[in-house]
Motif scaffolding. Sequence first.
Motif, PDB file in Angstrom:
ATOM      1  N   THR A 115      68.209 -62.256  19.615  1.00 21.51           N
ATOM      2  CA  THR A 115      68.415 -62.799  18.276  1.00 21.51           C
ATOM      3  C   THR A 115      67.927 -61.827  17.214  1.00 21.51           C
ATOM      4  O   THR A 115      68.623 -61.574  16.212  1.00 21.51           O
ATOM      5  CB  THR A 115      67.683 -64.145  18.133  1.00 21.51           C
ATOM      6  N   ASP A 116      66.735 -61.270  17.399  1.00 18.70           N
ATOM      7  CA  ASP A 116      66.205 -60.337  16.412  1.00 18.70           C
ATOM      8  C   ASP A 116      67.104 -59.105  16.272  1.00 18.70           C
ATOM      9  O   ASP A 116      67.397 -58.658  15.151  1.00 18.70           O
ATOM     10  CB  ASP A 116      64.786 -59.911  16.800  1.00 18.70           C
ATOM     11  N   ALA A 117      67.544 -58.570  17.396  1.00 15.19           N
ATOM     12  CA  ALA A 117      68.409 -57.383  17.339  1.00 15.19           C
ATOM     13  C   ALA A 117      69.748 -57.720  16.689  1.00 15.19           C
ATOM     14  O   ALA A 117      70.250 -56.967  15.839  1.00 15.19           O
ATOM     15  CB  ALA A 117      68.624 -56.833  18.743  1.00 15.19           C
ATOM     16  N   ALA A 118      70.327 -58.854  17.072  1.00 15.33           N
ATOM     17  CA  ALA A 118      71.630 -59.239  16.518  1.00 15.33           C
ATOM     18  C   ALA A 118      71.531 -59.544  15.030  1.00 15.33           C
ATOM     19  O   ALA A 118      72.441 -59.210  14.259  1.00 15.33           O
ATOM     20  CB  ALA A 118      72.174 -60.450  17.267  1.00 15.33           C
ATOM     21  N   LEU A 119      70.432 -60.163  14.613  1.00 17.65           N
ATOM     22  CA  LEU A 119      70.291 -60.529  13.205  1.00 17.65           C
ATOM     23  C   LEU A 119      70.280 -59.289  12.324  1.00 17.65           C
ATOM     24  O   LEU A 119      70.915 -59.262  11.256  1.00 17.65           O
ATOM     25  CB  LEU A 119      69.011 -61.344  13.014  1.00 17.65           C
ATOM     26  N   THR A 120      69.594 -58.248  12.750  1.00 19.06           N
ATOM     27  CA  THR A 120      69.582 -56.995  11.990  1.00 19.06           C
ATOM     28  C   THR A 120      70.998 -56.432  11.875  1.00 19.06           C
ATOM     29  O   THR A 120      71.428 -56.001  10.793  1.00 19.06           O
ATOM     30  CB  THR A 120      68.665 -55.973  12.682  1.00 19.06           C
ATOM     31  N   THR A 121      71.735 -56.457  12.974  1.00 22.58           N
ATOM     32  CA  THR A 121      73.093 -55.914  12.975  1.00 22.58           C
ATOM     33  C   THR A 121      74.040 -56.774  12.145  1.00 22.58           C
ATOM     34  O   THR A 121      74.869 -56.253  11.378  1.00 22.58           O
ATOM     35  CB  THR A 121      73.607 -55.792  14.414  1.00 22.58           C
ATOM     36  N   VAL A 122      73.938 -58.088  12.279  1.00 21.24           N
ATOM     37  CA  VAL A 122      74.785 -58.999  11.498  1.00 21.24           C
ATOM     38  C   VAL A 122      74.563 -58.791  10.011  1.00 21.24           C
ATOM     39  O   VAL A 122      75.521 -58.719   9.224  1.00 21.24           O
ATOM     40  CB  VAL A 122      74.525 -60.461  11.907  1.00 21.24           C
ATOM     41  N   ARG A 123      73.312 -58.704   9.593  1.00 20.10           N
ATOM     42  CA  ARG A 123      73.024 -58.492   8.167  1.00 20.10           C
ATOM     43  C   ARG A 123      73.662 -57.196   7.672  1.00 20.10           C
ATOM     44  O   ARG A 123      74.216 -57.133   6.569  1.00 20.10           O
ATOM     45  CB  ARG A 123      71.519 -58.451   7.911  1.00 20.10           C
ATOM     46  N   ALA A 124      73.583 -56.152   8.491  1.00 22.67           N
ATOM     47  CA  ALA A 124      74.166 -54.874   8.089  1.00 22.67           C
ATOM     48  C   ALA A 124      75.683 -54.984   7.937  1.00 22.67           C
ATOM     49  O   ALA A 124      76.259 -54.525   6.941  1.00 22.67           O
ATOM     50  CB  ALA A 124      73.808 -53.798   9.106  1.00 22.67           C
ATOM     51  N   GLY A 128      78.300 -54.809   4.387  1.00 18.88           N
ATOM     52  CA  GLY A 128      79.231 -53.695   4.277  1.00 18.88           C
ATOM     53  C   GLY A 128      78.646 -52.370   4.690  1.00 18.88           C
ATOM     54  O   GLY A 128      79.226 -51.310   4.406  1.00 18.88           O
ATOM     55  N   GLU A 129      77.509 -52.395   5.389  1.00 14.67           N
ATOM     56  CA  GLU A 129      76.864 -51.153   5.797  1.00 14.67           C
ATOM     57  C   GLU A 129      77.522 -50.588   7.066  1.00 14.67           C
ATOM     58  O   GLU A 129      78.154 -51.311   7.829  1.00 14.67           O
ATOM     59  CB  GLU A 129      75.377 -51.402   6.058  1.00 14.67           C
ATOM     60  N   GLN A 130      77.322 -49.310   7.254  1.00 19.81           N
ATOM     61  CA  GLN A 130      77.819 -48.662   8.465  1.00 19.81           C
ATOM     62  C   GLN A 130      76.896 -48.979   9.631  1.00 19.81           C
ATOM     63  O   GLN A 130      75.678 -48.922   9.513  1.00 19.81           O
ATOM     64  CB  GLN A 130      77.880 -47.154   8.259  1.00 19.81           C
ATOM     65  N   VAL A 131      77.488 -49.337  10.763  1.00 22.64           N
ATOM     66  CA  VAL A 131      76.740 -49.589  11.987  1.00 22.64           C
ATOM     67  C   VAL A 131      77.272 -48.656  13.060  1.00 22.64           C
ATOM     68  O   VAL A 131      78.482 -48.635  13.328  1.00 22.64           O
ATOM     69  CB  VAL A 131      76.890 -51.065  12.437  1.00 22.64           C
ATOM     70  N   ASP A 132      76.394 -47.879  13.652  1.00 24.88           N
ATOM     71  CA  ASP A 132      76.814 -46.958  14.703  1.00 24.88           C
ATOM     72  C   ASP A 132      76.931 -47.684  16.038  1.00 24.88           C
ATOM     73  O   ASP A 132      76.011 -48.396  16.454  1.00 24.88           O
ATOM     74  CB  ASP A 132      75.810 -45.811  14.844  1.00 24.88           C
ATOM     75  N   VAL A 133      78.070 -47.534  16.685  1.00 26.22           N
ATOM     76  CA  VAL A 133      78.309 -48.124  17.999  1.00 26.22           C
ATOM     77  C   VAL A 133      78.672 -46.990  18.950  1.00 26.22           C
ATOM     78  O   VAL A 133      79.740 -46.387  18.823  1.00 26.22           O
ATOM     79  CB  VAL A 133      79.444 -49.178  17.943  1.00 26.22           C
ATOM     80  N   GLU A 134      77.763 -46.701  19.859  1.00 33.02           N
ATOM     81  CA  GLU A 134      77.948 -45.591  20.810  1.00 33.02           C
ATOM     82  C   GLU A 134      78.314 -44.305  20.083  1.00 33.02           C
ATOM     83  O   GLU A 134      79.210 -43.552  20.491  1.00 33.02           O
ATOM     84  CB  GLU A 134      79.003 -45.953  21.862  1.00 33.02           C
ATOM     85  N   GLY A 135      77.616 -44.066  18.968  1.00 35.11           N
ATOM     86  CA  GLY A 135      77.821 -42.841  18.216  1.00 35.11           C
ATOM     87  C   GLY A 135      78.973 -42.864  17.234  1.00 35.11           C
ATOM     88  O   GLY A 135      79.183 -41.904  16.489  1.00 35.11           O
ATOM     89  N   GLU A 136      79.741 -43.956  17.215  1.00 34.79           N
ATOM     90  CA  GLU A 136      80.882 -44.061  16.299  1.00 34.79           C
ATOM     91  C   GLU A 136      80.525 -44.992  15.138  1.00 34.79           C
ATOM     92  O   GLU A 136      80.016 -46.103  15.352  1.00 34.79           O
ATOM     93  CB  GLU A 136      82.107 -44.623  17.028  1.00 34.79           C
ATOM     94  N   PRO A 137      80.780 -44.570  13.891  1.00 31.69           N
ATOM     95  CA  PRO A 137      80.486 -45.433  12.743  1.00 31.69           C
ATOM     96  C   PRO A 137      81.481 -46.590  12.657  1.00 31.69           C
ATOM     97  O   PRO A 137      82.697 -46.393  12.823  1.00 31.69           O
ATOM     98  CB  PRO A 137      80.629 -44.490  11.548  1.00 31.69           C
ATOM     99  N   THR A 138      80.994 -47.785  12.425  1.00 36.56           N
ATOM    100  CA  THR A 138      81.862 -48.954  12.263  1.00 36.56           C
ATOM    101  C   THR A 138      81.434 -49.728  11.024  1.00 36.56           C
ATOM    102  O   THR A 138      80.268 -49.719  10.635  1.00 36.56           O
ATOM    103  CB  THR A 138      81.778 -49.898  13.481  1.00 36.56           C
TER     104      THR A 138
END
Length: 288
Positions: A115-124, A128-138
Motif C-alpha cells: 500500500t505504501d509503495a503503491a500510494l506513492t506511485t498513484v500520487r505521482a 502528471g509526474e513521470q514514473v520510471d518503469v523498468e527504466g522507461e519513463p511513463t
Amino acid sequence: MLPPTADAAEIPALAARAEELGFDLVACGEHVLFGSPTSNAFVALAAAAAATSRVRLVSAVTLLPLYPAVLAAKMATTVDRVSGGRFELGIGVGGENPAEFAACGVPVSARSRRTDAALTTVRAYLAGEQVDVEGEPTRLDPLPVRPMPIWVGGRAEASMRRAGRAGDVWMPYLCSPDRVARGLRVANDVAAEQGRAPITGGLLAWSAVAASRSEARDLAVGTLHRIYGQDMDRLVDACVPHGTADDVLARFGEYAEAGAEQILFAPLCAEGGHGAVIEEIGAALTRT
C-alpha cells in the motif's frame, strides 16, 4: 455511503435519491471476496456518476494492495472524468479476509508495504509526474479533471501516519470521537514533519437508525456480525452512532467537534432497507 451489501442494481437510484435529499458525498467500498455480497468501488461509483450531477464520489475504500498502482490510478482517473471531476480516491490496506488476497496472488502479510509503495506511485501518476518503469519513463494520460484528494482509511496508527505522509484526509471507522481527535493529531504531526499541508478528518460512520436506542443497538450488533462475521457488541456504544435519526445526527456532531469534517453515513439495516434509512436521515437533516 452506499452499503457494500446493497445490490449493485440499486446503486444508481440510491445515489440519485441521496443527491436529491441534499447529501454532499456518495461513497462505496469494495471487496473481491468477503463474507457478504460486495461490489467493486470503481464500477459502482461510475454507475453513481451517471445518475448524479453534483455529489462528490468517494471510494471508501479501494483495497490498494490488490491493484497494480498504475491500474488503480487509471481507473480512478476514468471515474473522475466520467463524473466531471467529482471522484475522490479512498484507499485502505484490507486484510479482514485473507482468502481474497490469496485469490489475487498477493501475500496478506505484504499489504501495508504494498500500500505504501503503491500510494506513492498513484500520487505521482495522478499529478502528471513521470514514473520510471523498468527504466522507461511513463505518464498517465489523460489526467484527472482536478487535483484528486486521497482519503486514507483505517483505525491503526499506521493509517494515521500513512495519511500524514501521503494522504489528504484520514478516515477511520468503528472508532470513538476521542480516537478521531488523537488520530488527526498523529497524522498532522507527520504531515508537518514532511512539510505537507494539514490533513483533514473524515469518518466512515457505521450507524443504526430505529424507533428506539435499544432497537437500534440490537440492529447494529446483528448487522455488523452479518457483515464482518465477528461479535462487535463491545464496540457499539462507543463507536457506532445509533438510535433515532436525531440521535445519530447528534452523535455525528460529537465526531465533527473531534475533527471529522466529512462523515460518510453507512447505514446498518435489514436487507433492502437502505432507501428508507436514507430518507429518515435526509428528513432529520432538514430539521437541523
